[in-house]
Scaffold this motif. Structure first.
Motif, short mmCIF file in Angstrom:
data_model
loop_
_atom_site.label_atom_id
_atom_site.label_comp_id
_atom_site.label_asym_id
_atom_site.label_seq_id
_atom_site.Cartn_x
_atom_site.Cartn_y
_atom_site.Cartn_z
N MET A 103 15.50 11.35 10.17
CA MET A 103 14.61 10.96 11.25
C MET A 103 13.41 10.21 10.72
SD MET A 103 14.62 13.87 14.11
CE MET A 103 14.67 15.18 12.93
N GLY A 104 12.94 10.65 9.57
CA GLY A 104 11.82 9.96 8.95
C GLY A 104 12.16 8.49 8.74
N LEU A 105 13.36 8.23 8.28
CA LEU A 105 13.78 6.85 8.05
C LEU A 105 13.93 6.11 9.36
CD1 LEU A 105 16.49 7.54 5.33
CD2 LEU A 105 14.29 6.42 4.98
N LYS A 106 14.55 6.77 10.33
CA LYS A 106 14.82 6.15 11.61
C LYS A 106 13.51 5.81 12.32
CE LYS A 106 16.79 8.65 14.69
NZ LYS A 106 17.77 9.68 14.99
N ASP A 107 12.53 6.68 12.17
CA ASP A 107 11.26 6.50 12.87
C ASP A 107 10.36 5.49 12.20
OD1 ASP A 107 10.90 9.99 13.81
OD2 ASP A 107 12.22 8.41 14.49
N GLY A 108 10.88 4.84 11.19
CA GLY A 108 10.09 3.79 10.56
C GLY A 108 9.01 4.30 9.64
N LEU A 109 9.11 5.57 9.25
CA LEU A 109 8.11 6.09 8.32
C LEU A 109 8.39 5.58 6.91
CD1 LEU A 109 7.74 9.82 9.41
CD2 LEU A 109 6.49 7.82 10.18
N ALA A 110 9.63 5.14 6.71
CA ALA A 110 10.00 4.68 5.37
C ALA A 110 9.18 3.46 4.99
CB ALA A 110 11.48 4.32 5.33
N SER A 111 8.64 3.48 3.82
CA SER A 111 7.97 2.26 3.36
C SER A 111 8.46 1.97 1.96
CB SER A 111 6.46 2.44 3.41
OG SER A 111 6.07 3.68 2.88
N THR A 112 7.61 1.89 1.03
CA THR A 112 8.05 1.55 -0.31
C THR A 112 8.77 2.72 -0.97
OG1 THR A 112 5.85 2.21 -1.01
CG2 THR A 112 6.26 -0.15 -0.82
N LEU A 113 9.91 2.45 -1.50
CA LEU A 113 10.60 3.47 -2.28
C LEU A 113 10.26 3.25 -3.75
CD1 LEU A 113 14.10 3.45 -0.57
CD2 LEU A 113 12.40 5.27 -0.53
N GLU A 114 9.81 4.31 -4.34
CA GLU A 114 9.43 4.19 -5.74
C GLU A 114 10.63 3.80 -6.59
OE1 GLU A 114 5.72 6.37 -4.79
OE2 GLU A 114 7.68 6.01 -3.89
N ARG A 115 10.36 3.05 -7.63
CA ARG A 115 11.45 2.72 -8.53
C ARG A 115 11.84 3.95 -9.34
NH1 ARG A 115 8.45 -1.37 -10.76
NH2 ARG A 115 9.14 -0.67 -12.79
N LEU A 116 13.09 3.94 -9.75
CA LEU A 116 13.68 5.09 -10.46
C LEU A 116 12.79 5.61 -11.58
CD1 LEU A 116 16.48 6.70 -10.72
CD2 LEU A 116 16.93 5.11 -12.60
N ASP A 117 12.33 4.69 -12.41
CA ASP A 117 11.59 5.14 -13.58
C ASP A 117 10.20 5.67 -13.23
OD1 ASP A 117 10.59 1.87 -14.87
OD2 ASP A 117 10.80 2.67 -12.85
N PHE A 126 14.19 12.52 -1.84
CA PHE A 126 12.93 13.10 -2.27
C PHE A 126 11.82 12.05 -2.22
CE2 PHE A 126 15.97 15.95 -4.33
CZ PHE A 126 15.49 17.16 -3.88
N GLY A 127 12.17 10.84 -2.61
CA GLY A 127 11.19 9.76 -2.66
C GLY A 127 10.59 9.48 -1.29
N GLU A 128 11.43 9.56 -0.27
CA GLU A 128 10.96 9.30 1.09
C GLU A 128 9.90 10.34 1.51
OE1 GLU A 128 10.18 7.88 4.65
OE2 GLU A 128 11.23 6.91 2.99
N LEU A 129 10.24 11.61 1.27
CA LEU A 129 9.29 12.67 1.61
C LEU A 129 8.02 12.54 0.78
CD1 LEU A 129 10.64 16.29 1.95
CD2 LEU A 129 9.46 14.90 3.62
N ARG A 130 8.21 12.25 -0.50
CA ARG A 130 7.07 12.14 -1.40
C ARG A 130 6.13 11.02 -0.93
NH1 ARG A 130 5.27 9.36 -5.84
NH2 ARG A 130 4.00 10.65 -7.22
N THR A 131 6.73 9.90 -0.53
CA THR A 131 5.95 8.77 -0.06
C THR A 131 5.10 9.15 1.15
OG1 THR A 131 7.59 7.22 -0.87
CG2 THR A 131 6.09 6.39 0.81
N GLN A 132 5.71 9.95 2.05
CA GLN A 132 4.96 10.37 3.24
C GLN A 132 3.75 11.23 2.87
OE1 GLN A 132 7.37 12.19 6.28
NE2 GLN A 132 8.99 10.68 6.02
N TRP A 133 3.96 12.17 1.96
CA TRP A 133 2.85 13.05 1.56
C TRP A 133 1.79 12.27 0.80
CZ3 TRP A 133 1.64 18.01 2.87
CH2 TRP A 133 2.61 18.72 3.59
N ALA A 134 2.23 11.38 -0.09
CA ALA A 134 1.27 10.60 -0.88
C ALA A 134 0.40 9.75 0.06
CB ALA A 134 2.01 9.72 -1.88
N SER A 135 1.05 9.16 1.04
CA SER A 135 0.37 8.28 1.98
C SER A 135 -0.64 9.05 2.84
CB SER A 135 1.44 7.59 2.83
OG SER A 135 0.91 7.11 4.02
N ARG A 136 -0.20 10.21 3.33
CA ARG A 136 -1.06 11.08 4.12
C ARG A 136 -2.29 11.50 3.31
NH1 ARG A 136 2.52 15.84 5.92
NH2 ARG A 136 2.68 14.56 7.75
#
Lengths: 118, 172
Positions: free
Chosen positions: B149-163, A90-100
């Motif tokens: 695919m999002g991860l593979k395509d390098g769209l991944a950036s900062t992952l929010e911390r759990l809290d 969920f975090g990955e998708l959320r990050t994409q939307w937040a960034s956009r």
């Protein structure tokens, strides 16, 4: 990260189902603060115990929580690893939307002539 | 965590009542007509639609029911990922529905790739605008591969911390 995704234990189907319900979200939120017994978890809800136990069962199937029985008392806790995996999705998708949308904020500010509330 | 330009604006991101559905709500500090234009005119979409680090380039835009937007998201090393948004129902300036899918440079949709149905609505929020996007994936497999695919395509950036993420996930 990719290999971890491939070895995913969490079923997204179950995770969606689990988090789509307000009672179950509340249970997960409570368990994020630490383990609790089923009766403790059920206390805030105006719900027959068998109905509440069904919610617990859905959360267990989703692998988001685990429970152990000692005598007649069942204690539940969050499966932090599985919960973190699910959150990562969920975090990955959320990050994409937040960034956009951050980019859209900048564009809107620009189009409005730099005024915040144009 | 990336700095939000306007941290006071509402942003909700939740799994909603139906399976495989994600609801994104975002407030914008602009009038509805302008926010609508930014979502429906390619020269404006090109300026914001791809997430940070990527640029958007329109190849074809026909914003009408039955028409489609064909665009690429481009990485800094000029790798292009082609997408296509097929418009179904349009009600200016209240909302539109569309089907989002992956395609190639010619616009041919890849049926083996995940697609999602979008329901986007726009409403007034005092002097601001609230945009609600309901993204419905055909199956959990579709959502999972979209994320992979999002991860593979390098769209991944900062992952929010759990809290930090927890309240967002659990928000009703």
């Amino acid at each position: 990260m990719i290999s971890r995704m491939a070895n995913q234990k969490v079923s997204l189907d179950f995770v969606f189902h689990a988090l789509a319900d307000p009672t179950r979200r509340a249970v997960v939120q409570r368990l994020s603060q630490g383990p609790a017994t089923v009766s403790e978890l059920a206390a805030p809800f105006d719900m027959a115990l068998p109905s509440f136990v069904k919610h617990i069962s859905v959360l267990e199937k989703s692998c988001l929580i685990v429970s152990r029985k000692h005598g007649r008392v069942r204690t539940c806790s969050l499966d932090h690893q599985n919960f973190a995996d699910a959150e990562e999705w969920f975090g990955e998708l959320r990050t994409q939307w937040a960034s956009r949308y951050d980019k859209l904020d900048s564009l809107l500010t620009h189009l409005s002539g730099g005024k915040r509330d144009a | 965590v990336e700095g939000n330009v306007t941290p006071d604006l509402r942003f909700d991101f939740v799994a909603s009542d139906d399976n495989h559905t994600i609801t994104v709500k975002r407030e914008f500090a602009a009038k509805r007509q302008l926010v609508w234009d930014c979502h429906t005119k390619s020269e404006l979409l090109d300026q914001w639609f791809a997430p940070k680090g990527l640029t958007t380039q329109t190849k074809h835009m026909d914003f009408r029911e039955g028409g489609y937007w064909h665009y690429a998201m481009i990485t800094p090393d000029n790798q292009k990922f082609w997408n296509r948004l097929d418009y179904k129902k349009i009600q200016p300036i209240d909302g539109y529905t569309a089907k989002d899918g992956f395609c190639d440079e010619t616009g041919t949709v890849n049926a083996n790739m995940p697609s999602a149905d979008w329901d986007v609505s726009f409403s007034d929020l005092n002097e601001h605008t609230l945009v609600t996007t309901i993204v419905q994936y055909g199956s959990s497999d579709a959502l999972q591969s979209a994320l992979n695919m999002g991860l593979k395509d390098g769209l991944a950036s900062t992952l929010e911390r759990l809290d930090e993420l927890l309240p967002q996930l659990l928000a009703s």
